[in-house]
Design an enzyme around this catalytic site. Structure first.
Site, PDB file in Angstrom:
ATOM      1  N   GLU A   1      -4.048   2.083  -7.087  1.00  0.00           N
ATOM      2  CA  GLU A   1      -4.407   3.167  -6.182  1.00  0.00           C
ATOM      3  C   GLU A   1      -3.442   4.337  -6.402  1.00  0.00           C
ATOM      4  O   GLU A   1      -2.382   4.394  -5.756  1.00  0.00           O
ATOM      5  CB  GLU A   1      -4.278   2.711  -4.729  1.00  0.00           C
ATOM      6  CG  GLU A   1      -5.124   1.506  -4.366  1.00  0.00           C
ATOM      7  CD  GLU A   1      -5.399   1.471  -2.865  1.00  0.00           C
ATOM      8  OE1 GLU A   1      -6.526   1.794  -2.476  1.00  0.00           O
ATOM      9  OE2 GLU A   1      -4.483   1.160  -2.097  1.00  0.00           O
TER      10      GLU A   1
ATOM     11  N   HIS B   1       0.869  -1.181   0.000  1.00  0.00           N
ATOM     12  CA  HIS B   1       0.000   0.000   0.000  1.00  0.00           C
ATOM     13  C   HIS B   1       0.906   1.231   0.000  1.00  0.00           C
ATOM     14  O   HIS B   1       1.953   1.233   0.651  1.00  0.00           O
ATOM     15  CB  HIS B   1      -0.915  -0.002   1.233  1.00  0.00           C
ATOM     16  CG  HIS B   1      -1.930   1.104   1.173  1.00  0.00           C
ATOM     17  ND1 HIS B   1      -1.599   2.410   1.478  1.00  0.00           N
ATOM     18  CD2 HIS B   1      -3.229   1.114   0.803  1.00  0.00           C
ATOM     19  CE1 HIS B   1      -2.664   3.170   1.297  1.00  0.00           C
ATOM     20  NE2 HIS B   1      -3.668   2.410   0.891  1.00  0.00           N
TER      21      HIS B   1
HETATM   22  P1  PGA Z   1      -9.324   6.465   0.613  1.00  0.00           P
HETATM   23  O1  PGA Z   1      -8.171   5.383   0.772  1.00  0.00           O
HETATM   24  O2  PGA Z   1     -10.564   5.738   0.166  1.00  0.00           O
HETATM   25  O3  PGA Z   1      -9.485   7.062   1.998  1.00  0.00           O
HETATM   26  O4  PGA Z   1      -8.874   7.458  -0.404  1.00  0.00           O
HETATM   27  C1  PGA Z   1      -8.053   4.294  -0.100  1.00  0.00           C
HETATM   28  C2  PGA Z   1      -6.845   3.481   0.261  1.00  0.00           C
HETATM   29  O5  PGA Z   1      -5.818   4.048   0.649  1.00  0.00           O
HETATM   30  O6  PGA Z   1      -6.878   2.242   0.215  1.00  0.00           O
END
Ligand code: PGA
Length: 258
Positions: free
Chosen positions: A178, A107
């Site tokens: 992401e 992540h």
């Molecule tokens: P967010 O985070 O939905 O708060 O933007 C997503 C993530 O980091 O997995």
């Protein structure tokens, strides 16, 4: 070369990444309070939900999840090592013992805060494979790379080793795109950008002779207002929801809108 066959399963996969928004007491209370509604939601939508709480709450939540079909519990990270002098780390084996069945690897917040390279992320994924946890490998570019139009170069570096290991081990894995600039910013990439990224992943898989595409997810500022449009992008097979997943009513609306 034709793209690999998509193995899209109609139910979507929705991950609630609780980050460090809740204490242990709050996590357990959330589950206790919403257990019934969550059961109904899963039954009605046929989606699968994965909750990733902080480490300390995995066992309690995994215990509750046993009675809720379609709900699984995962970890937000794991060590790249099996055991040893790694203060503060948690092994994939421990996570398995606690009842986790999935683990996020790479992540952007762990890449950034703990200086996790692509190589460390790969080792985390291999640890997950070794203990039969399904790794969800997160990829995504920073804002400057996005603005410079070099997103695909970043993605290429991030996924090459991951796809090689996936091909070799032939175990279940997911990839979550992401973009760092979309996390927690209320900004979501437009459709063209997303399609370009997912097509690129498809193309990489095809070129590497990967027949079974990993499930591809999107994460970054997903909420109850934008999820419907995002769901229309055929390559996206699920979502990672951060902040919005901590509010059950919001989360429920998101899951219902997919
Ligand atoms: P967010 O985070 O939905 O708060 O933007 C997503 C993530 O980091 O997995």
């Amino acid at each position: 070369m034709p793209p690999p066959k998509e193995c899209r399963m109609p139910p979507s996969f929705v991950i609630a990444n609780w980050k460090m928004y809740f204490t242990h007491t709050q996590s357990v209370a959330w589950m206790h309070q919403h257990q019934h509604e969550l059961t109904v939601l899963l039954k009605e939508t046929h989606h699968n939900i994965l909750i990733c709480p902080s480490y300390e709450s995995i066992a309690s939540l995994a215990h509750s999840a046993k009675t809720i079909p379609g709900l699984a519990i995962g970890a937000q990270d794991c060590s790249a090592h099996k055991e040893g002098p790694y203060t503060g780390q948690v092994s994939a084996q421990s996570l398995k013992e606690l009842g986790a069945t999935y683990v996020l690897a790479g992540h952007s917040e762990t890449r950034h805060n703990f200086k996790n390279s692509n190589e460390i992320t790969l080792h985390k994924m291999l640890e997950a494979f070794a203990y039969n946890l399904v790794p969800i490998v997160c990829i995504g570019e920073a804002r400057d790379k996005y603005q410079a139009g070099t997103t695909l170069n970043v993605i290429e570096e991030q996924i090459r080793p991951v796809l090689e290991a996936y091909k070799l081990h032939n175990k279940e894995m997911m990839i979550a795109y992401e973009p760092i600039w979309a996390i927690g910013t209320a900004q979501v990439p437009d459709r063209d950008h997303l399609e370009k990224v997912y097509q690129y992943v498809h193309m990489k898989c095809a070129r590497m002779g990967i027949e079974r595409l990993p499930r591809l997810l999107y994460g970054g500022s997903v909420d109850e207002l934008n999820v419907q449009a995002l769901s229309k992008i055929a390559a996206i097979d699920g979502f990672v929801i951060g902040k919005a997943s901590t509010d059950f009513q919001k989360f429920k609306k998101i899951v219902q809108s997919i």
